[in-house]
Design a protein around this motif. Structure first.
Motif, PDB file in Angstrom:
ATOM      1  N   PRO A  35      59.133 -40.030  42.250  1.00  0.00           N
ATOM      2  CA  PRO A  35      60.286 -41.250  42.243  1.00  0.00           C
ATOM      3  C   PRO A  35      61.570 -40.772  41.968  1.00  0.00           C
ATOM      4  O   PRO A  35      62.546 -41.491  42.696  1.00  0.00           O
ATOM      5  N   SER A  36      61.797 -39.578  41.189  1.00  0.00           N
ATOM      6  CA  SER A  36      63.230 -39.343  41.228  1.00  0.00           C
ATOM      7  C   SER A  36      63.794 -38.657  42.443  1.00  0.00           C
ATOM      8  O   SER A  36      65.111 -38.952  42.704  1.00  0.00           O
ATOM      9  N   ILE A  37      62.908 -38.030  43.337  1.00  0.00           N
ATOM     10  CA  ILE A  37      63.461 -37.181  44.441  1.00  0.00           C
ATOM     11  C   ILE A  37      64.088 -38.451  45.502  1.00  0.00           C
ATOM     12  O   ILE A  37      64.834 -38.340  45.999  1.00  0.00           O
ATOM     13  N   ILE A  38      63.086 -39.378  45.406  1.00  0.00           N
ATOM     14  CA  ILE A  38      62.977 -40.592  46.328  1.00  0.00           C
ATOM     15  C   ILE A  38      64.160 -41.347  46.145  1.00  0.00           C
ATOM     16  O   ILE A  38      65.234 -41.537  46.856  1.00  0.00           O
ATOM     17  N   GLY A  39      64.427 -41.417  44.834  1.00  0.00           N
ATOM     18  CA  GLY A  39      65.605 -42.352  44.429  1.00  0.00           C
ATOM     19  C   GLY A  39      66.987 -41.694  44.474  1.00  0.00           C
ATOM     20  O   GLY A  39      67.855 -42.155  44.971  1.00  0.00           O
ATOM     21  N   PHE A  40      67.022 -40.442  43.937  1.00  0.00           N
ATOM     22  CA  PHE A  40      68.123 -39.685  44.543  1.00  0.00           C
ATOM     23  C   PHE A  40      68.641 -39.265  45.809  1.00  0.00           C
ATOM     24  O   PHE A  40      69.689 -39.308  46.385  1.00  0.00           O
ATOM     25  N   ALA A  70      69.505 -44.721  42.665  1.00  0.00           N
ATOM     26  CA  ALA A  70      69.817 -44.185  41.338  1.00  0.00           C
ATOM     27  C   ALA A  70      68.944 -44.957  40.118  1.00  0.00           C
ATOM     28  O   ALA A  70      68.402 -44.285  39.002  1.00  0.00           O
ATOM     29  N   ASP A  71      68.631 -46.068  40.266  1.00  0.00           N
ATOM     30  CA  ASP A  71      67.900 -46.908  39.528  1.00  0.00           C
ATOM     31  C   ASP A  71      66.355 -46.615  39.223  1.00  0.00           C
ATOM     32  O   ASP A  71      65.705 -46.401  38.392  1.00  0.00           O
ATOM     33  N   MET A  72      65.842 -46.021  40.579  1.00  0.00           N
ATOM     34  CA  MET A  72      64.647 -45.689  40.667  1.00  0.00           C
ATOM     35  C   MET A  72      64.324 -44.220  39.719  1.00  0.00           C
ATOM     36  O   MET A  72      63.277 -44.161  39.305  1.00  0.00           O
ATOM     37  N   THR A  73      65.451 -43.763  39.494  1.00  0.00           N
ATOM     38  CA  THR A  73      65.213 -42.575  38.632  1.00  0.00           C
ATOM     39  C   THR A  73      65.036 -42.752  37.122  1.00  0.00           C
ATOM     40  O   THR A  73      64.879 -41.854  36.335  1.00  0.00           O
ATOM     41  N   LEU A  74      65.494 -43.829  36.579  1.00  0.00           N
ATOM     42  CA  LEU A  74      65.488 -44.302  35.210  1.00  0.00           C
ATOM     43  C   LEU A  74      63.997 -44.126  34.524  1.00  0.00           C
ATOM     44  O   LEU A  74      63.780 -43.439  33.448  1.00  0.00           O
ATOM     45  N   SER A  75      62.793 -44.769  35.318  1.00  0.00           N
ATOM     46  CA  SER A  75      61.627 -44.511  34.560  1.00  0.00           C
ATOM     47  C   SER A  75      61.312 -43.227  34.271  1.00  0.00           C
ATOM     48  O   SER A  75      60.313 -42.646  33.244  1.00  0.00           O
ATOM     49  N   PRO A  76      61.315 -42.323  35.539  1.00  0.00           N
ATOM     50  CA  PRO A  76      60.819 -40.932  35.364  1.00  0.00           C
ATOM     51  C   PRO A  76      61.447 -40.302  34.289  1.00  0.00           C
ATOM     52  O   PRO A  76      61.048 -39.351  33.571  1.00  0.00           O
ATOM     53  N   SER A  77      62.782 -40.288  34.352  1.00  0.00           N
ATOM     54  CA  SER A  77      63.702 -39.878  33.480  1.00  0.00           C
ATOM     55  C   SER A  77      63.277 -40.044  31.859  1.00  0.00           C
ATOM     56  O   SER A  77      63.323 -39.107  30.923  1.00  0.00           O
ATOM     57  N   TRP A  78      63.052 -41.192  31.547  1.00  0.00           N
ATOM     58  CA  TRP A  78      62.681 -41.556  30.228  1.00  0.00           C
ATOM     59  C   TRP A  78      61.308 -40.947  29.887  1.00  0.00           C
ATOM     60  O   TRP A  78      61.014 -40.520  28.713  1.00  0.00           O
ATOM     61  N   ALA A  79      60.170 -40.961  30.842  1.00  0.00           N
ATOM     62  CA  ALA A  79      59.085 -40.385  30.622  1.00  0.00           C
ATOM     63  C   ALA A  79      59.222 -38.844  30.465  1.00  0.00           C
ATOM     64  O   ALA A  79      58.372 -38.504  29.713  1.00  0.00           O
ATOM     65  N   PHE A  80      59.995 -38.498  31.244  1.00  0.00           N
ATOM     66  CA  PHE A  80      60.135 -36.755  31.309  1.00  0.00           C
ATOM     67  C   PHE A  80      60.764 -36.244  29.622  1.00  0.00           C
ATOM     68  O   PHE A  80      60.047 -35.600  29.110  1.00  0.00           O
ATOM     69  N   CYS A  81      61.609 -37.236  29.259  1.00  0.00           N
ATOM     70  CA  CYS A  81      62.002 -37.046  27.933  1.00  0.00           C
ATOM     71  C   CYS A  81      60.634 -37.123  26.818  1.00  0.00           C
ATOM     72  O   CYS A  81      60.651 -36.240  25.883  1.00  0.00           O
ATOM     73  N   ILE A  82      59.903 -38.189  26.935  1.00  0.00           N
ATOM     74  CA  ILE A  82      58.905 -38.157  26.133  1.00  0.00           C
ATOM     75  C   ILE A  82      57.857 -36.896  26.352  1.00  0.00           C
ATOM     76  O   ILE A  82      57.469 -36.334  25.456  1.00  0.00           O
ATOM     77  N   ALA A 129      77.427 -38.376  46.549  1.00  0.00           N
ATOM     78  CA  ALA A 129      76.152 -37.754  47.401  1.00  0.00           C
ATOM     79  C   ALA A 129      75.695 -36.379  46.802  1.00  0.00           C
ATOM     80  O   ALA A 129      74.635 -36.032  46.735  1.00  0.00           O
ATOM     81  N   GLY A 130      76.432 -35.471  46.748  1.00  0.00           N
ATOM     82  CA  GLY A 130      76.428 -34.010  46.598  1.00  0.00           C
ATOM     83  C   GLY A 130      75.620 -33.834  45.038  1.00  0.00           C
ATOM     84  O   GLY A 130      74.719 -33.057  45.085  1.00  0.00           O
ATOM     85  N   LEU A 131      76.317 -34.809  44.067  1.00  0.00           N
ATOM     86  CA  LEU A 131      75.449 -34.505  42.786  1.00  0.00           C
ATOM     87  C   LEU A 131      74.038 -35.155  42.891  1.00  0.00           C
ATOM     88  O   LEU A 131      73.046 -34.591  42.184  1.00  0.00           O
ATOM     89  N   SER A 132      73.919 -36.138  43.735  1.00  0.00           N
ATOM     90  CA  SER A 132      72.778 -36.690  43.866  1.00  0.00           C
ATOM     91  C   SER A 132      71.441 -35.482  44.547  1.00  0.00           C
ATOM     92  O   SER A 132      70.189 -35.434  44.075  1.00  0.00           O
ATOM     93  N   ILE A 133      72.282 -34.912  45.651  1.00  0.00           N
ATOM     94  CA  ILE A 133      71.359 -33.935  46.334  1.00  0.00           C
ATOM     95  C   ILE A 133      71.060 -32.825  45.276  1.00  0.00           C
ATOM     96  O   ILE A 133      69.922 -32.234  45.086  1.00  0.00           O
TER      97      ILE A 133
END
Length: 151
Positions: A35-40, A70-82, A129-133
């Protein structure tokens, strides 16, 4: 549960559905990375397309796509923190959140300087765009099964 509360909860955590579905199949890494890779990827694509748009309508659509990604990356980001924080998930989450706030602060300050140096809005979108890549590359190396503190 009241149906309205369920819909409200799903609206907030909608992208988490993909994370959960992949996780339930026993694929922890993929549930965080995909989900993060698709989102970014969508964020990078949207930002580049904004620069190529010839109308305000298409610019709005591509900017919305970038924000959606960018919003697609939120759920996996918080889950990764846990995942990596375990009993220290609050510290990891707080650190991630503070880093995001610092990035937003720097962006607000950097944009006018970037515009005055270049005379164009385009470099800002290319940097985004570069930071997303770059984020895609970093997410492809994330290891959610490895806690930051050994138990």
């Amino acid at each position: 549960m009241h149906p309205f509360l369920f819909l409200q909860e799903q609206q907030v955590t909608g992208f988490g559905i993909m994370v959960d579905a992949i996780y339930r199949k026993g694929k922890l890494k993929l549930s965080r990375r995909l989900p993060s890779i698709i989102g970014f990827g969508l964020a990078a694509f949207g930002m580049v397309m904004v620069t190529l748009s010839d109308s305000s309508s298409s610019s709005i659509i591509f900017l919305a796509l970038a924000v959606f990604g960018a919003d697609m990356t939120l759920s996996p980001s918080w889950a990764f923190c846990i995942d990596i924080g375990k009993e220290n998930a609050g510290v990891v989450s707080g650190t991630m959140n503070m880093a995001g706030n610092l990035g937003a602060f720097i962006t607000i300050i950097a944009y006018p300087y970037l515009f005055s140096w270049t005379g164009s809005n385009l470099p800002f979108f290319y940097i985004c765009a570069g930071l997303s890549i770059l984020a895609i590359v970093i997410w492809s190396m994330m290891r959610p099964e490895k806690a930051i503190i050994s138990e």
